[in-house]
Design a protein around this motif. Sequence first.
Motif, mmCIF file in Angstrom:
data_model
loop_
_atom_site.group_PDB
_atom_site.id
_atom_site.type_symbol
_atom_site.label_atom_id
_atom_site.label_comp_id
_atom_site.label_asym_id
_atom_site.label_seq_id
_atom_site.Cartn_x
_atom_site.Cartn_y
_atom_site.Cartn_z
ATOM 1 N N CYS A 1 0.826 -1.211 0.000
ATOM 2 C CA CYS A 1 0.000 0.000 0.000
ATOM 3 C C CYS A 1 0.857 1.257 0.000
ATOM 4 C CB CYS A 1 -0.927 0.012 1.218
ATOM 5 S SG CYS A 1 -2.229 -1.227 1.130
ATOM 6 N N ALA A 2 2.064 1.167 0.516
ATOM 7 C CA ALA A 2 2.938 2.325 0.603
ATOM 8 C C ALA A 2 3.738 2.552 -0.682
ATOM 9 C CB ALA A 2 3.898 2.159 1.781
ATOM 10 N N CYS A 3 3.779 1.558 -1.565
ATOM 11 C CA CYS A 3 4.581 1.647 -2.781
ATOM 12 C C CYS A 3 3.941 2.557 -3.824
ATOM 13 C CB CYS A 3 4.755 0.267 -3.406
ATOM 14 S SG CYS A 3 5.756 -0.841 -2.415
ATOM 15 N N SER A 4 4.795 3.166 -4.613
ATOM 16 C CA SER A 4 4.332 3.940 -5.757
ATOM 17 C C SER A 4 4.526 3.080 -6.996
ATOM 18 C CB SER A 4 5.140 5.234 -5.880
ATOM 19 O OG SER A 4 4.726 5.935 -7.018
ATOM 20 N N TRP A 5 3.486 2.934 -7.775
ATOM 21 C CA TRP A 5 3.532 2.074 -8.950
ATOM 22 C C TRP A 5 3.677 2.847 -10.233
ATOM 23 C CZ3 TRP A 5 -1.179 -0.232 -6.261
ATOM 24 C CH2 TRP A 5 -0.773 -1.178 -5.317
ATOM 25 N N VAL A 6 3.776 4.156 -10.182
ATOM 26 C CA VAL A 6 3.859 4.983 -11.384
ATOM 27 C C VAL A 6 5.285 5.482 -11.551
ATOM 28 C CG1 VAL A 6 3.047 7.086 -12.513
ATOM 29 C CG2 VAL A 6 1.459 5.699 -11.167
ATOM 30 N N LYS A 7 5.839 5.236 -12.719
ATOM 31 C CA LYS A 7 7.198 5.693 -13.017
ATOM 32 C C LYS A 7 7.118 6.845 -14.012
ATOM 33 C CE LYS A 7 8.868 2.512 -10.458
ATOM 34 N NZ LYS A 7 8.849 2.885 -9.079
ATOM 35 N N PRO A 8 7.759 7.971 -13.710
ATOM 36 C CA PRO A 8 7.750 9.101 -14.652
ATOM 37 C C PRO A 8 8.552 8.774 -15.907
ATOM 38 C CG PRO A 8 8.946 9.663 -12.628
ATOM 39 C CD PRO A 8 8.454 8.270 -12.485
ATOM 40 N N ILE A 9 8.085 9.271 -17.044
ATOM 41 C CA ILE A 9 8.822 9.105 -18.291
ATOM 42 C C ILE A 9 9.777 10.282 -18.444
ATOM 43 C CG2 ILE A 9 6.969 7.775 -19.358
ATOM 44 C CD1 ILE A 9 6.251 10.278 -21.005
ATOM 45 N N SER A 10 10.677 10.170 -19.387
ATOM 46 C CA SER A 10 11.641 11.230 -19.630
ATOM 47 C C SER A 10 10.912 12.527 -19.996
ATOM 48 C CB SER A 10 12.569 10.824 -20.772
ATOM 49 O OG SER A 10 13.488 11.843 -21.054
ATOM 50 N N GLY A 11 11.248 13.592 -19.306
ATOM 51 C CA GLY A 11 10.622 14.890 -19.541
ATOM 52 C C GLY A 11 9.525 15.228 -18.550
ATOM 53 N N ARG B 1 -5.610 2.476 0.037
ATOM 54 C CA ARG B 1 -4.269 3.040 -0.094
ATOM 55 C C ARG B 1 -4.237 4.462 0.450
ATOM 56 N NH1 ARG B 1 -2.192 3.395 -5.475
ATOM 57 N NH2 ARG B 1 -0.203 3.604 -4.439
ATOM 58 N N ASN B 2 -3.049 4.924 0.748
ATOM 59 C CA ASN B 2 -2.813 6.262 1.262
ATOM 60 C C ASN B 2 -3.271 7.300 0.237
ATOM 61 O OD1 ASN B 2 -0.923 8.726 1.326
ATOM 62 N ND2 ASN B 2 -0.651 7.837 3.364
ATOM 63 N N GLU B 3 -4.107 8.247 0.657
ATOM 64 C CA GLU B 3 -4.671 9.244 -0.261
ATOM 65 C C GLU B 3 -3.602 10.125 -0.892
ATOM 66 O OE1 GLU B 3 -7.948 11.428 1.381
ATOM 67 O OE2 GLU B 3 -8.960 9.597 2.033
ATOM 68 N N LYS B 4 -2.574 10.474 -0.150
ATOM 69 C CA LYS B 4 -1.490 11.302 -0.711
ATOM 70 C C LYS B 4 -0.752 10.532 -1.797
ATOM 71 C CE LYS B 4 2.362 14.311 0.141
ATOM 72 N NZ LYS B 4 2.515 14.546 -1.249
ATOM 73 N N LYS B 5 -0.479 9.251 -1.571
ATOM 74 C CA LYS B 5 0.190 8.427 -2.579
ATOM 75 C C LYS B 5 -0.657 8.354 -3.840
ATOM 76 C CE LYS B 5 3.869 6.503 -0.585
ATOM 77 N NZ LYS B 5 5.202 6.717 -1.045
ATOM 78 N N ILE B 6 -1.968 8.164 -3.658
ATOM 79 C CA ILE B 6 -2.880 8.098 -4.803
ATOM 80 C C ILE B 6 -2.823 9.406 -5.585
ATOM 81 C CG2 ILE B 6 -5.311 7.993 -5.493
ATOM 82 C CD1 ILE B 6 -5.716 6.053 -3.110
#
Length: 105
Positions: A16-26, A60-65
């Motif tokens: 639940c604490a993990c971030s699953w979104v990876k930023p792309i270049s730019g 999940r944590n609202e801030k993470k979302i």
Amino acid sequence: MKGAKIIVVGSVVALCACSWVKPISGAEQVSLIKPGIAQACKELGSASAQVKDRVGIFGRNEKKIADELVALAKNEAVRMGGDAVVAQGTPTDGFQKFSVYLCEK
């Protein structure tokens, strides 16, 4: 049996604490701005972002979302040639809409 329950609950809490979104270049160059600032920019379109708001029965944590939704919107802004996004409303059930703008160029 009790030890197994602790391991399962601990694993779910960690997920639940993990971030699953990876930023792309730019994406690091894209700003989250307020609607008033966007008035001086060119609107390129809109983007919708959605992430999981629950892992099993655990919310999940609202801030993470919120952070993940913004990261997805920034990724889409890069694909559209934008450099700024404006959130439209607040996240609901892991979903949020954004407007994409080109402000600096």
